[in-house]
Design a protein around this motif. Structure first.
Motif, PDB file in Angstrom:
ATOM      1  N   PHE A  43      34.309  41.238  30.808  1.00 10.18           N
ATOM      2  CA  PHE A  43      34.531  42.610  31.251  1.00 10.18           C
ATOM      3  C   PHE A  43      34.045  42.728  32.686  1.00 10.18           C
ATOM      4  N   VAL A  44      34.784  43.466  33.494  1.00  3.74           N
ATOM      5  CA  VAL A  44      34.326  43.769  34.843  1.00  3.74           C
ATOM      6  C   VAL A  44      34.160  45.279  34.923  1.00  3.74           C
ATOM      7  N   VAL A  45      32.963  45.683  35.379  1.00  2.00           N
ATOM      8  CA  VAL A  45      32.587  47.089  35.467  1.00  2.00           C
ATOM      9  C   VAL A  45      32.333  47.394  36.944  1.00  2.00           C
ATOM     10  N   ASP A  46      32.976  48.444  37.466  1.00  2.00           N
ATOM     11  CA  ASP A  46      32.787  48.770  38.880  1.00  2.00           C
ATOM     12  C   ASP A  46      31.478  49.526  39.105  1.00  2.00           C
ATOM     13  N   ARG A  47      31.197  49.869  40.335  1.00  2.00           N
ATOM     14  CA  ARG A  47      29.939  50.538  40.697  1.00  2.00           C
ATOM     15  C   ARG A  47      29.756  51.886  39.998  1.00  2.00           C
ATOM     16  N   ASN A  48      30.869  52.510  39.598  1.00  2.00           N
ATOM     17  CA  ASN A  48      30.819  53.802  38.900  1.00  2.00           C
ATOM     18  C   ASN A  48      30.829  53.644  37.391  1.00  2.00           C
ATOM     19  N   GLN A  49      30.618  52.410  36.934  1.00  2.45           N
ATOM     20  CA  GLN A  49      30.561  52.059  35.517  1.00  2.45           C
ATOM     21  C   GLN A  49      31.892  52.273  34.794  1.00  2.45           C
ATOM     22  N   LYS A  50      32.974  52.056  35.517  1.00  2.00           N
ATOM     23  CA  LYS A  50      34.307  52.124  34.933  1.00  2.00           C
ATOM     24  C   LYS A  50      34.804  50.702  34.673  1.00  2.00           C
ATOM     25  N   LEU A  51      35.458  50.507  33.544  1.00  3.31           N
ATOM     26  CA  LEU A  51      36.016  49.202  33.209  1.00  3.31           C
ATOM     27  C   LEU A  51      37.272  48.951  34.039  1.00  3.31           C
ATOM     28  N   VAL A  52      37.239  47.895  34.858  1.00  2.44           N
ATOM     29  CA  VAL A  52      38.383  47.578  35.705  1.00  2.44           C
ATOM     30  C   VAL A  52      39.065  46.271  35.290  1.00  2.44           C
ATOM     31  N   TYR A  53      38.469  45.546  34.348  1.00  4.51           N
ATOM     32  CA  TYR A  53      39.082  44.323  33.823  1.00  4.51           C
ATOM     33  C   TYR A  53      38.481  44.056  32.450  1.00  4.51           C
ATOM     34  N   THR A  54      39.334  43.698  31.495  1.00  9.67           N
ATOM     35  CA  THR A  54      38.854  43.288  30.171  1.00  9.67           C
ATOM     36  C   THR A  54      39.684  42.105  29.699  1.00  9.67           C
ATOM     37  N   GLU A  55      39.028  41.196  29.017  1.00 14.75           N
ATOM     38  CA  GLU A  55      39.730  40.072  28.410  1.00 14.75           C
ATOM     39  C   GLU A  55      39.030  39.703  27.111  1.00 14.75           C
ATOM     40  N   LEU A  56      39.781  39.709  26.039  1.00 11.56           N
ATOM     41  CA  LEU A  56      39.323  39.213  24.745  1.00 11.56           C
ATOM     42  C   LEU A  56      40.072  37.913  24.509  1.00 11.56           C
ATOM     43  N   VAL A  57      39.348  36.811  24.351  1.00  7.90           N
ATOM     44  CA  VAL A  57      39.979  35.514  24.124  1.00  7.90           C
ATOM     45  C   VAL A  57      40.377  35.433  22.653  1.00  7.90           C
ATOM     46  N   ASN A  58      41.650  35.170  22.411  1.00 11.21           N
ATOM     47  CA  ASN A  58      42.166  35.171  21.034  1.00 11.21           C
ATOM     48  C   ASN A  58      41.574  34.064  20.171  1.00 11.21           C
ATOM     49  N   GLU A  59      41.426  32.870  20.721  1.00  8.02           N
ATOM     50  CA  GLU A  59      40.819  31.751  19.992  1.00  8.02           C
ATOM     51  C   GLU A  59      39.426  31.550  20.579  1.00  8.02           C
ATOM     52  N   VAL A  60      38.412  31.743  19.747  1.00  3.64           N
ATOM     53  CA  VAL A  60      37.014  31.734  20.209  1.00  3.64           C
ATOM     54  C   VAL A  60      36.650  30.452  20.951  1.00  3.64           C
ATOM     55  N   THR A  61      37.313  29.347  20.643  1.00  2.68           N
ATOM     56  CA  THR A  61      36.965  28.080  21.289  1.00  2.68           C
ATOM     57  C   THR A  61      37.671  27.884  22.633  1.00  2.68           C
ATOM     58  N   ASP A  62      38.480  28.855  23.074  1.00  2.86           N
ATOM     59  CA  ASP A  62      39.137  28.788  24.389  1.00  2.86           C
ATOM     60  C   ASP A  62      38.284  29.476  25.445  1.00  2.86           C
ATOM     61  N   GLN A  63      38.586  29.194  26.714  1.00  3.54           N
ATOM     62  CA  GLN A  63      37.849  29.781  27.836  1.00  3.54           C
ATOM     63  C   GLN A  63      38.478  31.084  28.305  1.00  3.54           C
ATOM     64  N   VAL A  64      37.686  31.869  29.019  1.00  2.00           N
ATOM     65  CA  VAL A  64      38.177  33.080  29.666  1.00  2.00           C
ATOM     66  C   VAL A  64      38.906  32.694  30.952  1.00  2.00           C
ATOM     67  N   ASN A  65      39.588  33.656  31.539  1.00  7.30           N
ATOM     68  CA  ASN A  65      40.256  33.447  32.812  1.00  7.30           C
ATOM     69  C   ASN A  65      39.246  33.768  33.926  1.00  7.30           C
ATOM     70  N   PHE A  66      38.527  32.752  34.381  1.00  5.46           N
ATOM     71  CA  PHE A  66      37.487  32.937  35.391  1.00  5.46           C
ATOM     72  C   PHE A  66      38.033  33.584  36.655  1.00  5.46           C
ATOM     73  N   ASN A  67      39.149  33.056  37.146  1.00  2.00           N
ATOM     74  CA  ASN A  67      39.699  33.548  38.406  1.00  2.00           C
ATOM     75  C   ASN A  67      40.072  35.016  38.335  1.00  2.00           C
ATOM     76  N   ALA A  68      40.678  35.446  37.244  1.00  2.00           N
ATOM     77  CA  ALA A  68      41.073  36.858  37.112  1.00  2.00           C
ATOM     78  C   ALA A  68      39.843  37.756  37.110  1.00  2.00           C
ATOM     79  N   ALA A  69      38.781  37.354  36.417  1.00  2.28           N
ATOM     80  CA  ALA A  69      37.556  38.149  36.370  1.00  2.28           C
ATOM     81  C   ALA A  69      36.909  38.222  37.754  1.00  2.28           C
ATOM     82  N   LEU A  70      36.844  37.098  38.448  1.00  2.00           N
ATOM     83  CA  LEU A  70      36.235  37.073  39.781  1.00  2.00           C
ATOM     84  C   LEU A  70      37.033  37.922  40.766  1.00  2.00           C
ATOM     85  N   GLU A  71      38.346  37.838  40.705  1.00  2.00           N
ATOM     86  CA  GLU A  71      39.186  38.646  41.601  1.00  2.00           C
ATOM     87  C   GLU A  71      39.023  40.135  41.316  1.00  2.00           C
ATOM     88  N   ALA A  72      38.932  40.498  40.043  1.00  2.00           N
ATOM     89  CA  ALA A  72      38.731  41.909  39.685  1.00  2.00           C
ATOM     90  C   ALA A  72      37.398  42.407  40.214  1.00  2.00           C
TER      91      ALA A  72
END
Length: 171
Positions: A136-165
């Motif tokens: 989850f990415v939360v902005d300075r005003n505590q608003k959610l600007v990115y969320t990702e739930l990984v469907n298969e628990v053993t898979d990785q998140v999308n690092f680049n998308a989270a960092l860009e957000a």
């Protein structure tokens, strides 16, 4: 609230407990424990952009890799971005793992006591009492600007998308 059919662990379906969060909404508050057992809430990081990585356990290869990657990425980020990794591991185990892994930029937090983060963000796995993998990415005003739930628990998140957000949230 229970939600089925969203995630699996090694192909086996699991049940998530709690409400799902949505982009644009205020990030739900939570109370977790720092490695020194002091409480941390969303307001503990007020004014910062947050990347919140939800992981089942730091003591697994996928979670280990993810947290090491975020720690490496944090070195290149503004001080106004904080990366939190939340699991249900005990705070003592998190501190020991961070020391052994050389983690010095990511803040590890424990949700073992109340599953406050897990239920407030809809990430608590009923069958395992662990957290689902997501970010989850939360902005300075505590608003959610990115969320990702990984469907298969053993898979990785999308690092680049989270960092860009997170970088975009600084603007």
């Amino acid at each position: 609230m229970e939600r089925s059919g969203l995630i699996t662990f090694q192909g086996n379906p699991l049940t998530l407990v709690g409400n799902s969060v949505k982009l644009g909404e205020k990030a739900p508050d939570f109370t977790v424990l720092a490695n020194d057992l002091s409480p941390r809430t969303l307001d503990s990081y007020k004014g910062k952009v947050l990347i919140i990585s939800s992981v089942p356990s730091l003591d697994t290869s996928v979670c280990d890799t993810a947290t090491r990657q975020f720690n490496k990425d944090a070195a290149c980020l503004s001080d106004d971005i904080k990366i939190l990794t939340i699991s249900v591991d005990l705070p003592f185990a998190q501190a020991r793992w961070c020391g052994a892994a050389g983690i010095d930029k990511v803040v590890t937090l424990s949700d073992h006591k109340d599953l406050s983060f897990g239920t407030n963000y809809g990430m608590a796995i009923k069958e395992l009492r662990l957290l689902a993998r997501g970010v989850f990415v939360v902005d300075r005003n505590q608003k959610l600007v990115y969320t990702e739930l990984v469907n298969e628990v053993t898979d990785q998140v999308n690092f680049n998308a989270a960092l860009e957000a997170a970088k975009k949230a600084l603007a």
